[in-house]
Design a protein around this motif. Structure first.
Motif, PDB file in Angstrom:
ATOM      1  N   ALA A  89     -42.969  15.838 -17.055  1.00 44.11           N
ATOM      2  CA  ALA A  89     -42.118  14.721 -16.607  1.00 44.11           C
ATOM      3  C   ALA A  89     -42.743  13.386 -17.029  1.00 44.11           C
ATOM      4  CB  ALA A  89     -41.947  14.769 -15.083  1.00 44.11           C
ATOM      5  N   ALA A  90     -44.079  13.292 -16.920  1.00 43.11           N
ATOM      6  CA  ALA A  90     -44.754  12.047 -17.295  1.00 43.11           C
ATOM      7  C   ALA A  90     -44.618  11.792 -18.790  1.00 43.11           C
ATOM      8  CB  ALA A  90     -46.227  12.114 -16.900  1.00 43.11           C
ATOM      9  N   LEU A  91     -44.645  12.874 -19.568  1.00 45.08           N
ATOM     10  CA  LEU A  91     -44.492  12.735 -21.025  1.00 45.08           C
ATOM     11  C   LEU A  91     -43.115  12.167 -21.352  1.00 45.08           C
ATOM     12  CD1 LEU A  91     -45.871  13.402 -23.778  1.00 45.08           C
ATOM     13  CD2 LEU A  91     -44.669  15.582 -23.717  1.00 45.08           C
ATOM     14  N   LEU A  92     -42.105  12.714 -20.688  1.00 47.02           N
ATOM     15  CA  LEU A  92     -40.728  12.266 -20.939  1.00 47.02           C
ATOM     16  C   LEU A  92     -40.530  10.828 -20.440  1.00 47.02           C
ATOM     17  CD1 LEU A  92     -37.882  13.312 -21.852  1.00 47.02           C
ATOM     18  CD2 LEU A  92     -37.428  13.701 -19.438  1.00 47.02           C
ATOM     19  N   ILE A  93     -40.924  10.587 -19.194  1.00 40.06           N
ATOM     20  CA  ILE A  93     -40.727   9.255 -18.605  1.00 40.06           C
ATOM     21  C   ILE A  93     -41.579   8.220 -19.354  1.00 40.06           C
ATOM     22  CG2 ILE A  93     -41.102   7.854 -16.525  1.00 40.06           C
ATOM     23  CD1 ILE A  93     -40.439  10.378 -14.876  1.00 40.06           C
ATOM     24  N   GLY A  94     -42.817   8.609 -19.674  1.00 41.08           N
ATOM     25  CA  GLY A  94     -43.705   7.689 -20.386  1.00 41.08           C
ATOM     26  C   GLY A  94     -43.178   7.358 -21.771  1.00 41.08           C
ATOM     27  N   ALA A  95     -42.691   8.378 -22.488  1.00 44.01           N
ATOM     28  CA  ALA A  95     -42.205   8.148 -23.856  1.00 44.01           C
ATOM     29  C   ALA A  95     -41.068   7.126 -23.862  1.00 44.01           C
ATOM     30  CB  ALA A  95     -41.749   9.463 -24.471  1.00 44.01           C
ATOM     31  N   LEU A  96     -40.256   7.150 -22.801  1.00 42.63           N
ATOM     32  CA  LEU A  96     -39.153   6.178 -22.726  1.00 42.63           C
ATOM     33  C   LEU A  96     -39.620   4.848 -22.135  1.00 42.63           C
ATOM     34  CD1 LEU A  96     -36.415   8.638 -21.433  1.00 42.63           C
ATOM     35  CD2 LEU A  96     -36.507   7.586 -23.687  1.00 42.63           C
ATOM     36  N   SER A  97     -40.383   4.909 -21.040  1.00 43.24           N
ATOM     37  CA  SER A  97     -40.758   3.683 -20.324  1.00 43.24           C
ATOM     38  C   SER A  97     -41.737   2.822 -21.118  1.00 43.24           C
ATOM     39  CB  SER A  97     -41.425   4.013 -18.994  1.00 43.24           C
ATOM     40  OG  SER A  97     -40.665   4.930 -18.281  1.00 43.24           O
ATOM     41  N   LEU A  98     -42.637   3.464 -21.865  1.00 43.99           N
ATOM     42  CA  LEU A  98     -43.686   2.696 -22.541  1.00 43.99           C
ATOM     43  C   LEU A  98     -43.168   1.909 -23.743  1.00 43.99           C
ATOM     44  CD1 LEU A  98     -46.592   5.247 -22.161  1.00 43.99           C
ATOM     45  CD2 LEU A  98     -46.477   2.960 -21.182  1.00 43.99           C
ATOM     46  N   ARG A  99     -41.887   2.069 -24.033  1.00 47.82           N
ATOM     47  CA  ARG A  99     -41.297   1.202 -25.063  1.00 47.82           C
ATOM     48  C   ARG A  99     -41.109  -0.202 -24.509  1.00 47.82           C
ATOM     49  NH1 ARG A  99     -39.404   4.316 -29.197  1.00 47.82           N
ATOM     50  NH2 ARG A  99     -39.563   6.520 -28.741  1.00 47.82           N
ATOM     51  N   THR A 100     -41.211  -0.315 -23.194  1.00 48.78           N
ATOM     52  CA  THR A 100     -41.082  -1.627 -22.555  1.00 48.78           C
ATOM     53  C   THR A 100     -42.451  -2.039 -22.008  1.00 48.78           C
ATOM     54  OG1 THR A 100     -40.652  -0.665 -20.405  1.00 48.78           O
ATOM     55  CG2 THR A 100     -38.746  -1.043 -21.800  1.00 48.78           C
ATOM     56  N   SER A 101     -42.535  -3.249 -21.523  1.00 49.32           N
ATOM     57  CA  SER A 101     -43.790  -3.674 -20.880  1.00 49.32           C
ATOM     58  C   SER A 101     -43.461  -4.670 -19.777  1.00 49.32           C
ATOM     59  CB  SER A 101     -44.735  -4.297 -21.914  1.00 49.32           C
ATOM     60  OG  SER A 101     -44.111  -5.413 -22.486  1.00 49.32           O
ATOM     61  N   GLY A 102     -44.485  -5.029 -19.018  1.00 45.83           N
ATOM     62  CA  GLY A 102     -44.338  -6.033 -17.963  1.00 45.83           C
ATOM     63  C   GLY A 102     -43.320  -5.617 -16.925  1.00 45.83           C
ATOM     64  N   VAL A 103     -42.459  -6.563 -16.555  1.00 44.22           N
ATOM     65  CA  VAL A 103     -41.520  -6.324 -15.466  1.00 44.22           C
ATOM     66  C   VAL A 103     -40.507  -5.225 -15.826  1.00 44.22           C
ATOM     67  CG1 VAL A 103     -39.810  -8.091 -16.092  1.00 44.22           C
ATOM     68  CG2 VAL A 103     -40.168  -7.520 -13.701  1.00 44.22           C
ATOM     69  N   TYR A 104     -40.223  -5.079 -17.127  1.00 45.59           N
ATOM     70  CA  TYR A 104     -39.256  -4.057 -17.546  1.00 45.59           C
ATOM     71  C   TYR A 104     -39.845  -2.661 -17.334  1.00 45.59           C
ATOM     72  CZ  TYR A 104     -36.959  -8.067 -19.526  1.00 45.59           C
ATOM     73  OH  TYR A 104     -36.363  -9.271 -19.666  1.00 45.59           O
ATOM     74  N   PHE A 105     -41.161  -2.541 -17.575  1.00 42.12           N
ATOM     75  CA  PHE A 105     -41.819  -1.249 -17.341  1.00 42.12           C
ATOM     76  C   PHE A 105     -41.768  -0.908 -15.855  1.00 42.12           C
ATOM     77  CE2 PHE A 105     -45.573   1.303 -16.314  1.00 42.12           C
ATOM     78  CZ  PHE A 105     -45.360   2.380 -17.154  1.00 42.12           C
ATOM     79  N   ILE A 106     -42.022  -1.906 -15.018  1.00 43.98           N
ATOM     80  CA  ILE A 106     -41.975  -1.679 -13.565  1.00 43.98           C
ATOM     81  C   ILE A 106     -40.575  -1.212 -13.166  1.00 43.98           C
ATOM     82  CG2 ILE A 106     -42.178  -2.804 -11.299  1.00 43.98           C
ATOM     83  CD1 ILE A 106     -44.188  -4.736 -12.574  1.00 43.98           C
ATOM     84  N   MET A 107     -39.568  -1.884 -13.717  1.00 44.60           N
ATOM     85  CA  MET A 107     -38.181  -1.577 -13.336  1.00 44.60           C
ATOM     86  C   MET A 107     -37.753  -0.189 -13.830  1.00 44.60           C
ATOM     87  SD  MET A 107     -36.858  -3.781 -11.456  1.00 44.60           S
ATOM     88  CE  MET A 107     -38.334  -4.247 -10.644  1.00 44.60           C
ATOM     89  N   ILE A 108     -38.147   0.152 -15.028  1.00 39.01           N
ATOM     90  CA  ILE A 108     -37.695   1.447 -15.578  1.00 39.01           C
ATOM     91  C   ILE A 108     -38.393   2.603 -14.840  1.00 39.01           C
ATOM     92  CG2 ILE A 108     -39.317   1.724 -17.526  1.00 39.01           C
ATOM     93  CD1 ILE A 108     -36.890   2.549 -19.221  1.00 39.01           C
ATOM     94  N   THR A 109     -39.658   2.420 -14.462  1.00 41.14           N
ATOM     95  CA  THR A 109     -40.327   3.486 -13.705  1.00 41.14           C
ATOM     96  C   THR A 109     -39.710   3.595 -12.308  1.00 41.14           C
ATOM     97  OG1 THR A 109     -42.094   1.924 -13.173  1.00 41.14           O
ATOM     98  CG2 THR A 109     -42.529   3.468 -14.954  1.00 41.14           C
ATOM     99  N   LEU A 110     -39.343   2.445 -11.752  1.00 45.21           N
ATOM    100  CA  LEU A 110     -38.661   2.449 -10.451  1.00 45.21           C
ATOM    101  C   LEU A 110     -37.326   3.193 -10.564  1.00 45.21           C
ATOM    102  CD1 LEU A 110     -38.238   1.416  -7.510  1.00 45.21           C
ATOM    103  CD2 LEU A 110     -37.258  -0.666  -8.492  1.00 45.21           C
ATOM    104  N   ALA A 111     -36.623   2.939 -11.666  1.00 46.93           N
ATOM    105  CA  ALA A 111     -35.319   3.583 -11.860  1.00 46.93           C
ATOM    106  C   ALA A 111     -35.477   5.106 -11.939  1.00 46.93           C
ATOM    107  CB  ALA A 111     -34.664   3.053 -13.132  1.00 46.93           C
ATOM    108  N   PHE A 112     -36.498   5.562 -12.663  1.00 50.45           N
ATOM    109  CA  PHE A 112     -36.743   7.010 -12.735  1.00 50.45           C
ATOM    110  C   PHE A 112     -37.046   7.562 -11.340  1.00 50.45           C
ATOM    111  CE2 PHE A 112     -37.453   6.622 -17.388  1.00 50.45           C
ATOM    112  CZ  PHE A 112     -36.669   7.695 -17.774  1.00 50.45           C
ATOM    113  N   GLY A 113     -37.822   6.829 -10.592  1.00 52.63           N
ATOM    114  CA  GLY A 113     -38.155   7.254  -9.227  1.00 52.63           C
ATOM    115  C   GLY A 113     -36.900   7.430  -8.392  1.00 52.63           C
ATOM    116  N   GLN A 114     -35.995   6.470  -8.489  1.00 54.31           N
ATOM    117  CA  GLN A 114     -34.756   6.528  -7.701  1.00 54.31           C
ATOM    118  C   GLN A 114     -33.871   7.690  -8.151  1.00 54.31           C
ATOM    119  OE1 GLN A 114     -36.004   4.813  -5.261  1.00 54.31           O
ATOM    120  NE2 GLN A 114     -34.007   3.968  -4.793  1.00 54.31           N
TER     121      GLN A 114
END
Lengths: 226, 327
Positions: B112-137
């Motif tokens: 799951a971390a590989l999948l979420i990371g591969a998508l989320s790490l294309r962003t940084s800063g506040v966008y990274f926080i938001m996209i990881t939050l979105a996956f959590g939700q």
């Protein structure tokens, strides 16, 4: 080895390079000269793929335009950037180990070139003097075992005694390793001592290139302002 | 000021001393509290690899904690009901064996971390926080609607899973299991941060553009860190579910992701023992202040404010006299 032809680059809407030409042959040291703001650092950034560019940009026939920045470095382009930018939270030793790639340059050989780095191996980079940080930036680039070393203003803002030490290290690199080097610096006298060729850029274009011995005071006065 | 090496030695010993004292004083609940702190510390040790070394502020680490929990819950549920677990054409038996459950929890969380990371790490800063939050939700609401495994009510596991040679229902024995796992994770963390990978990751946090020019791929470094981080947090989730013998969607909640960040900040971001100190303080405050008032989070907020404003190195930073947020 490195071939740059008709290189153009822009920062957003503003064009910075209008056609830079330069070549660096195997084992050659080339001085990239020009007044402030004429495109020297931009040329280096384009070579290292930090900024996008157009034109011919090849290293041993490989088109660098197709590669991301880290791949260019892995092909053997080592950059010592303007402003040093060491990894401040890491110690000297850790800075060097973080970038190490297999080859002749190791922790021992780098600290032999810069004994000060050996003395301060356990010290955090943030606590080093400007000159020591510059030595660390050069050492860090050497640890990648480059075939072409690019030094962007390696002696800028440093005390004369430290500048001498760095120039001596660059001269040793030339004599002992025969590594290809592309140098940007304001000290024409020192550049002349270590470089085989010179390339002068003005307003983002190459306006003169040739052997260092052909660089007359008239040319430097006209294009470099010295 | 105390050297960080001493803190690295003293903190696990202090954590070990609490349940041993409780065992002698016959206070099993204190052992359970120490086990809870140990497991939360393990989850935060995982997050600290991404957050502390890699600088990745993930507000979705509850995903991995929850996946670890559900890996345990689902396997144990099928084992206790003697029903097979069917995934597409494949059929598996449930299990009550902790090592098997841990392995599944680690693999599922890492994937799951590989999948979420591969998508989320294309962003940084506040966008990274938001996209990881979105996956959590996404995972949270999926768990709520997953009626086969209890939906909003969660899953109860009647008997704690087993570990060869131990009776895990005895609090001190289960604590020992969790403590050893925490020590192994801390050792892994210490080795990682001193390895070329850890140094390069640290460098990528400090000057991302510069690491590229020395031949390092920051995306790959961060993704590897995110996967290791997620796997350790997933393992903590499996242990947490075993501690409570209960799994619910709240393990996926963003509040839990936030709490993991809070306890790292309290202990010391990037410090080896930061998550352990933070988790112990968090559980102690939760227990003592929670007994005094329902609004204990307000006081936790005050502690957090004080640390963020006056001690950015957290408690470990205060003790060592190194004020910076990182080592």
């Amino acid at each position: 080895m490195l071939e740059v032809r008709d290189l153009t680059a822009r920062y957003g809407a503003s064009q910075a390079l209008f056609g830079v030409d330069l070549t660096v042959a195997e084992g050659q040291a080339v001085a990239l000269m020009g007044r402030n703001g004429m495109g020297k650092t931009t040329t280096v950034k384009a070579i290292c793929r930090i900024i996008p560019s157009q034109g011919t940009l090849t290293l041993e026939g490989k088109d660098l335009h197709r590669l991301p920045s880290f791949r260019v470095a892995r092909l053997g382009v080592g950059l010592v950037p303007e402003g040093r930018r060491c990894f401040r939270d890491l110690t000297v030793r850790e800075n060097l180990l973080a970038t190490a790639r297999p080859g002749d340059w190791t922790l021992q050989s780098v600290t032999a070139l810069f004994p000060r780095l050996g003395e301060r191996a356990g010290q955090r980079a943030a606590s080093l003097s400007g000159g020591e940080q510059q030595m660390l930036a050069i050492g860090r680039a050497l640890m990648t075992n480059p075939r072409l070393l690019i030094l962007d203003e390696a002696t800028e803002g440093l005390a004369p005694i430290i500048r001498q030490e760095i120039w001596a290290a660059i001269a040793r690199l030339r004599q002992e390793t025969g590594m290809a080097i592309l140098l940007i610096d304001k000290s024409i006298r020192e550049l002349a001592q270590v470089s085989d060729r010179a390339v002068i850029v003005e307003r983002g274009q190459t306006v003169w290139q040739g052997a260092m011995s052909d660089l007359t005071p008239e040319i430097t006065e006209r294009f470099v302002g010295v | 000021m105390i050297g960080e090496r001493w803190i690295n030695l003293a903190v696990p010993l202090a954590l070990l001393a609490v349940p041993l004292y409780a065992l002698m004083a016959d206070e099993p609940f204190t052992i359970t509290l120490a086990t809870r702190a140990t497991i939360l510390a393990l989850a935060a040790v995982g997050l600290n690899i991404a957050l502390g070394i890699g600088g990745l502020v993930s507000l979705g680490h509850a995903v991995f904690f929850g996946l670890g929990g559900y890996a345990m819950g689902i396997l144990a549920f099928h084992a206790q009901n003697y029903s097979p677990l069917e995934i597409g054409p494949l059929t598996f038996a449930g299990t009550k064996s902790m090592p098997v459950i841990w392995l599944v929890a680690v693999i599922v969380s890492a994937m799951a971390a590989l999948l979420i990371g591969a998508l989320s790490l294309r962003t940084s800063g506040v966008y990274f926080i938001m996209i990881t939050l979105a996956f959590g939700q996404m995972f949270y609401y999926f768990a709520i609607s997953w009626s086969a495994y209890g939906g909003e009510d969660g899953l109860s596991i009647y008997v704690r899973n087993g570990f060869p040679g131990l009776n895990t229902l005895v609090p001190i024995q289960f604590f020992a299991v969790c403590f050893v796992v925490l020590c192994l994770a801390l050792a892994l963390n210490a080795m990682l941060r001193a390895s070329p990978f850890g140094l390069a990751l640290n460098a990528a946090r400090q000057v991302p553009q510069r690491v590229e020019t020395v031949g390092l791929n920051p995306m790959r470094l961060k993704l590897m860190a995110f996967v290791i981080s997620g796997a350790i947090t997933g393992l903590a989730g499996a242990l947490f579910a075993d501690l409570n013998r209960f799994v619910s969607p709240s393990m996926f909640s963003w509040q839990l992701s936030g709490e993991l960040i809070i306890l790292i900040v309290i202990g010391g971001v990037g410090r080896l023992m930061g998550p352990v100190v933070g988790a112990c303080l968090f559980v102690a405050l939760e227990h003592w202040l929670g007994g005094l008032t329902d609004f204990w989070h307000v006081w936790l907020g005050v502690v957090l404010l004080g640390i963020v404003l006056f001690a950015r190195g957290g408690v470990v930073g205060l003790l060592t006299g190194k004020a910076g947020p990182h080592v």
